[in-house]
Design a protein around this motif. Structure first.
Motif, PDB file in Angstrom:
ATOM      1  N   ARG A 191      45.665   2.517  10.627  1.00 35.25           N
ATOM      2  CA  ARG A 191      45.081   3.663  10.280  1.00 35.25           C
ATOM      3  C   ARG A 191      43.882   4.033  11.146  1.00 35.25           C
ATOM      4  O   ARG A 191      42.893   4.939  10.745  1.00 35.25           O
ATOM      5  N   LEU A 192      43.598   3.113  12.161  1.00 36.44           N
ATOM      6  CA  LEU A 192      42.296   3.164  12.891  1.00 36.44           C
ATOM      7  C   LEU A 192      42.852   4.412  14.253  1.00 36.44           C
ATOM      8  O   LEU A 192      43.939   4.485  14.701  1.00 36.44           O
ATOM      9  N   ASP A 193      41.552   4.824  14.465  1.00 36.83           N
ATOM     10  CA  ASP A 193      41.545   5.747  15.508  1.00 36.83           C
ATOM     11  C   ASP A 193      40.794   5.062  16.766  1.00 36.83           C
ATOM     12  O   ASP A 193      40.166   4.269  16.611  1.00 36.83           O
ATOM     13  N   LEU A 194      41.353   5.491  17.843  1.00 38.33           N
ATOM     14  CA  LEU A 194      40.677   5.030  19.249  1.00 38.33           C
ATOM     15  C   LEU A 194      39.070   5.544  19.096  1.00 38.33           C
ATOM     16  O   LEU A 194      38.035   4.556  19.724  1.00 38.33           O
ATOM     17  N   ALA A 195      38.799   6.573  18.416  1.00 38.94           N
ATOM     18  CA  ALA A 195      37.182   6.711  18.301  1.00 38.94           C
ATOM     19  C   ALA A 195      36.465   5.503  17.691  1.00 38.94           C
ATOM     20  O   ALA A 195      35.321   5.411  18.026  1.00 38.94           O
ATOM     21  N   ASP A 196      37.187   5.082  16.503  1.00 40.15           N
ATOM     22  CA  ASP A 196      36.422   3.895  15.878  1.00 40.15           C
ATOM     23  C   ASP A 196      36.325   2.857  17.044  1.00 40.15           C
ATOM     24  O   ASP A 196      35.077   2.145  16.813  1.00 40.15           O
ATOM     25  N   LEU A 197      37.185   2.549  17.806  1.00 41.56           N
ATOM     26  CA  LEU A 197      36.985   1.347  18.587  1.00 41.56           C
ATOM     27  C   LEU A 197      35.844   1.732  19.751  1.00 41.56           C
ATOM     28  O   LEU A 197      35.074   0.928  20.119  1.00 41.56           O
ATOM     29  N   GLN A 198      35.875   2.851  20.205  1.00 39.69           N
ATOM     30  CA  GLN A 198      34.829   3.493  20.973  1.00 39.69           C
ATOM     31  C   GLN A 198      33.465   3.334  20.677  1.00 39.69           C
ATOM     32  O   GLN A 198      32.457   2.951  20.960  1.00 39.69           O
ATOM     33  N   TYR A 199      33.287   3.910  19.130  1.00 36.21           N
ATOM     34  CA  TYR A 199      32.000   3.752  18.427  1.00 36.21           C
ATOM     35  C   TYR A 199      31.572   2.236  18.247  1.00 36.21           C
ATOM     36  O   TYR A 199      30.266   2.025  18.606  1.00 36.21           O
ATOM     37  N   ALA A 200      32.575   1.432  17.933  1.00 31.14           N
ATOM     38  CA  ALA A 200      32.183   0.220  17.815  1.00 31.14           C
ATOM     39  C   ALA A 200      31.406  -0.470  19.161  1.00 31.14           C
ATOM     40  O   ALA A 200      30.738  -1.125  19.224  1.00 31.14           O
TER      41      ALA A 200
ATOM     42  N   PHE B 281      30.783   2.929   8.700  1.00 34.38           N
ATOM     43  CA  PHE B 281      31.363   3.965   8.363  1.00 34.38           C
ATOM     44  C   PHE B 281      31.412   5.028   9.232  1.00 34.38           C
ATOM     45  O   PHE B 281      30.374   5.138  10.124  1.00 34.38           O
ATOM     46  N   ARG B 282      32.517   5.498   9.347  1.00 28.97           N
ATOM     47  CA  ARG B 282      32.435   6.828  10.174  1.00 28.97           C
ATOM     48  C   ARG B 282      32.761   7.972   9.173  1.00 28.97           C
ATOM     49  O   ARG B 282      34.035   7.986   8.691  1.00 28.97           O
ATOM     50  N   PHE B 283      31.859   8.865   8.958  1.00 29.16           N
ATOM     51  CA  PHE B 283      32.251  10.133   8.246  1.00 29.16           C
ATOM     52  C   PHE B 283      32.197  11.241   8.991  1.00 29.16           C
ATOM     53  O   PHE B 283      31.803  11.311  10.184  1.00 29.16           O
ATOM     54  N   HIS B 284      33.028  12.001   8.460  1.00 27.36           N
ATOM     55  CA  HIS B 284      32.901  13.538   9.344  1.00 27.36           C
ATOM     56  C   HIS B 284      31.957  14.490   8.213  1.00 27.36           C
ATOM     57  O   HIS B 284      32.496  14.544   7.109  1.00 27.36           O
ATOM     58  N   VAL B 285      31.022  14.770   8.872  1.00 25.82           N
ATOM     59  CA  VAL B 285      30.081  15.773   7.942  1.00 25.82           C
ATOM     60  C   VAL B 285      29.729  17.120   8.519  1.00 25.82           C
ATOM     61  O   VAL B 285      29.821  17.246   9.874  1.00 25.82           O
ATOM     62  N   GLU B 286      29.435  18.093   7.637  1.00 26.78           N
ATOM     63  CA  GLU B 286      28.936  19.175   8.467  1.00 26.78           C
ATOM     64  C   GLU B 286      27.475  19.081   8.784  1.00 26.78           C
ATOM     65  O   GLU B 286      26.776  18.414   8.306  1.00 26.78           O
ATOM     66  N   ASP B 287      27.249  19.745   9.960  1.00 29.40           N
ATOM     67  CA  ASP B 287      26.099  19.370  10.849  1.00 29.40           C
ATOM     68  C   ASP B 287      25.280  20.688  10.357  1.00 29.40           C
ATOM     69  O   ASP B 287      24.775  21.469  10.867  1.00 29.40           O
ATOM     70  N   ARG B 288      24.434  20.286   9.058  1.00 30.46           N
ATOM     71  CA  ARG B 288      23.473  21.055   8.523  1.00 30.46           C
ATOM     72  C   ARG B 288      22.317  20.227   8.040  1.00 30.46           C
ATOM     73  O   ARG B 288      22.623  19.003   7.858  1.00 30.46           O
TER      74      ARG B 288
ATOM     75  N   VAL C 282      28.042   8.188  12.000  1.00 28.37           N
ATOM     76  CA  VAL C 282      28.307   6.524  12.090  1.00 28.37           C
ATOM     77  C   VAL C 282      27.365   5.857  11.710  1.00 28.37           C
ATOM     78  O   VAL C 282      26.181   6.045  11.923  1.00 28.37           O
ATOM     79  N   VAL C 283      27.404   5.177  10.559  1.00 26.86           N
ATOM     80  CA  VAL C 283      26.456   4.284   9.676  1.00 26.86           C
ATOM     81  C   VAL C 283      26.630   2.825   9.636  1.00 26.86           C
ATOM     82  O   VAL C 283      28.139   2.492   9.283  1.00 26.86           O
ATOM     83  N   MET C 284      25.904   2.087  10.213  1.00 28.60           N
ATOM     84  CA  MET C 284      26.120   0.794   9.657  1.00 28.60           C
ATOM     85  C   MET C 284      25.151   0.317   8.751  1.00 28.60           C
ATOM     86  O   MET C 284      23.810   0.832   8.769  1.00 28.60           O
ATOM     87  N   THR C 285      25.644  -0.605   7.706  1.00 31.18           N
ATOM     88  CA  THR C 285      24.810  -1.094   6.473  1.00 31.18           C
ATOM     89  C   THR C 285      24.292  -2.755   6.785  1.00 31.18           C
ATOM     90  O   THR C 285      24.815  -3.328   7.474  1.00 31.18           O
ATOM     91  N   HIS C 286      23.622  -2.759   6.029  1.00 30.36           N
ATOM     92  CA  HIS C 286      23.042  -4.240   5.581  1.00 30.36           C
ATOM     93  C   HIS C 286      24.114  -4.893   4.762  1.00 30.36           C
ATOM     94  O   HIS C 286      25.060  -4.204   4.348  1.00 30.36           O
ATOM     95  N   HIS C 287      23.988  -6.126   4.284  1.00 32.88           N
ATOM     96  CA  HIS C 287      24.901  -6.579   3.488  1.00 32.88           C
ATOM     97  C   HIS C 287      24.924  -6.064   2.232  1.00 32.88           C
ATOM     98  O   HIS C 287      23.962  -5.761   1.400  1.00 32.88           O
ATOM     99  N   ALA C 288      26.142  -5.947   1.648  1.00 31.44           N
ATOM    100  CA  ALA C 288      26.331  -5.175   0.297  1.00 31.44           C
ATOM    101  C   ALA C 288      27.678  -5.643  -0.337  1.00 31.44           C
ATOM    102  O   ALA C 288      28.353  -6.336   0.514  1.00 31.44           O
ATOM    103  N   THR C 289      27.989  -5.679  -1.483  1.00 37.14           N
ATOM    104  CA  THR C 289      29.319  -6.260  -2.312  1.00 37.14           C
ATOM    105  C   THR C 289      30.129  -5.051  -2.084  1.00 37.14           C
ATOM    106  O   THR C 289      29.966  -3.952  -2.010  1.00 37.14           O
ATOM    107  N   GLU C 290      31.742  -5.557  -2.094  1.00 39.29           N
ATOM    108  CA  GLU C 290      32.367  -4.507  -2.155  1.00 39.29           C
ATOM    109  C   GLU C 290      32.290  -3.611  -3.142  1.00 39.29           C
ATOM    110  O   GLU C 290      32.718  -2.205  -3.113  1.00 39.29           O
ATOM    111  N   GLY C 291      32.201  -4.111  -4.292  1.00 38.93           N
ATOM    112  CA  GLY C 291      31.966  -3.481  -5.693  1.00 38.93           C
ATOM    113  C   GLY C 291      30.901  -2.314  -5.589  1.00 38.93           C
ATOM    114  O   GLY C 291      31.076  -1.243  -5.939  1.00 38.93           O
TER     115      GLY C 291
END
Length: 437
Positions: free
Chosen positions: A230-239, A352-359, A402-411
């Motif tokens: 389910r990965l897109d080329l875009a995610d590899l490029q952002y990474a 995370f890679r979100f698709h968001v409205e630019d507002r 694109v958002v990168m987080t600090h450590h968090a649990t899956e929950g």
């Protein structure tokens, strides 16, 4: 000494490689095995099919029972793969008093607990070095060379097909579908690559490695498994832009006497050895209490690398090493019970890679939801969108964020995602991957 007589069940890619080694390097293998090794039977579906190897008349045939029940046969080498009829063939071989060598990780993972007791009951052995990581000697590495250690963690790229696909996508700037087609054309992927790309193959191999590492029986269905399909080329490029390579990473960690296991696409920081593993290569990073951290790397698939691993088991059978090792190797027995860390308690960083409205206020809304679920942001990346005058268009642009987080649990992440789904400014789908620094 009396030659070791083999029955090869399957003369496909790996079987042909084994036959090549035995015929083209007979003197070398005889010297290292302490006696000649001969192919007495090679069982195939179609004996008239053109092959890269020519064996003596009468050796190639279609009769499995004839091969298994031949009193002169010492070792049955199962190289057809899959569960059935491989399971029945191995069981019948063991009951006939023949030791078995196999490259079949699915069979070992799903039915090892049935096959190993039968082997012991009939004084036989099972060798499966080729079942994990192709030509990389990881089964003997963990099962024998590191047997004086307690393995505390494994981080591994265990599926060469997925690694080839991810490498080609980024290097050639092509889609997932195009990379899969290339892998199939080169023989790295099957016509149906599902088990490779959905993480099943890597999960089965990780399960076998943990069994070797501590006698702990964990089935792939018991831990998190996600693939690359389910990965897109875009995610590899952002990474890549963020300084990471995306790998299908298999991880097992011993944490406070509990076991954390998962297989999923993961961002691996550039500079780490795992990030540099390209194409169909495999790497297994093992950390243990006495030796520290060690790396095993090499070709994870292919005719000759896999045949190399099969030959190691055959030579061990010829010398008698297999009998000694198998006698003391307590696989698929009671083992040491380990509680699995629930997926909801697993802590890691996330991409995370979100698709968001630019507002205005969209990022603030996302950050607020993540923050209320105790997930802090490490970085945010959004490429600049075109400047548009108010009222010039009817609706805002949809842009990637694109958002990168600090450590968090899956929950915590799961709870946040339920709230994120209610944000009108977010559009489906969004992508989430683990991050390993």
């Amino acid at each position: 000494m009396k030659p070791l007589q083999l029955a090869l069940i399957g003369l496909g890619t790996v079987g042909t490689g084994v036959a090549k080694i035995l015929t083209e390097h007979a003197e070398r293998t005889s010297r290292r095995a302490g006696r000649p090794i001969e192919i007495r039977h090679a069982v195939v579906k179609n004996p008239d099919k053109p092959r890269e190897i020519e064996l003596p008349a009468g050796v190639v045939h279609t009769d499995v029972d004839k091969a298994i029940n031949d009193p002169e046969v010492d070792v049955v080498v199962e190289l057809i793969g899959g569960i059935s009829p491989a399971r029945e063939i191995v069981l019948n071989a063991l009951k006939a008093g023949k030791s078995v060598v196999t490259a079949n990780k699915a069979l070992m993972c799903e039915y090892g607990d049935e096959l190993f007791p039968v082997a012991r009951e009939h004084g036989c052995t099972i060798g499966f070095e080729a079942a994990v990581a192709g030509g990389v000697p990881i089964v003997s590495g963990i099962g024998q060379a590191l047997s004086g250690n307690q393995v505390t963690s494994i981080e591994a790229i265990l599926n060469g097909t997925s690694n080839f696909i991810l490498t080609r996508m980024l290097d050639a700037d092509i889609s997932y579908e195009e990379a899969v087609s290339e892998a199939q054309a080169l023989g790295y992927a099957e016509a149906d690559p599902a088990m490779d790309v959905d993480g099943t193959d890597a999960a089965q191999k990780l399960s076998l490695l943990m069994l070797l590492a501590g006698g702990t029986r964990i089935r792939p269905a018991d831990f998190t498994r996600q693939g690359i399909d389910r990965l897109d080329l875009a995610d590899l490029q952002y990474a890549d832009e963020l300084g990471y390579a995306v790998k299908l990473l298999a991880i097992a960690k011993l944490i406070d006497d509990r076991l954390e296991m998962h297989v999923q696409p993961t961002l691996v920081k550039y500079g780490r050895p795992l990030s540099a593993v390209d194409g169909p290569q495999n790497m297994i990073v093992v950390e243990a209490d006495a030796v520290g951290k060690v790396w095993f790397a090499g070709p994870g698939a292919g005719m000759m690398p896999t045949a190399s691993a099969v030959m190691a088991d055959i030579i061990d059978a010829a010398t008698g090493r297999a009998a000694e090792t198998f006698r003391t190797l307590d696989l698929f027995g009671e083992g040491e019970p380990r509680e699995l860390v629930p997926p909801s308690d697993v802590r890691m960083r996330y991409y995370f890679r979100f698709h968001v409205e630019d507002r205005p206020h969209v990022l603030a809304d996302i950050a607020d939801i993540l923050g209320r679920n105790k997930i802090s942001l490490a970085s945010v990346m959004q490429h600049e969108a075109p400047e548009v005058e108010e009222g010039e268009i009817d609706s805002p642009f949809v842009v990637p964020l694109v958002v990168m987080t600090h450590h968090a649990t899956e929950g915590q992440v799961g709870s946040a995602e339920k709230e994120l789904m209610k944000l009108a400014a977010l559009r489906n789908p969004w992508v989430r991957m683990a991050v390993a620094d």
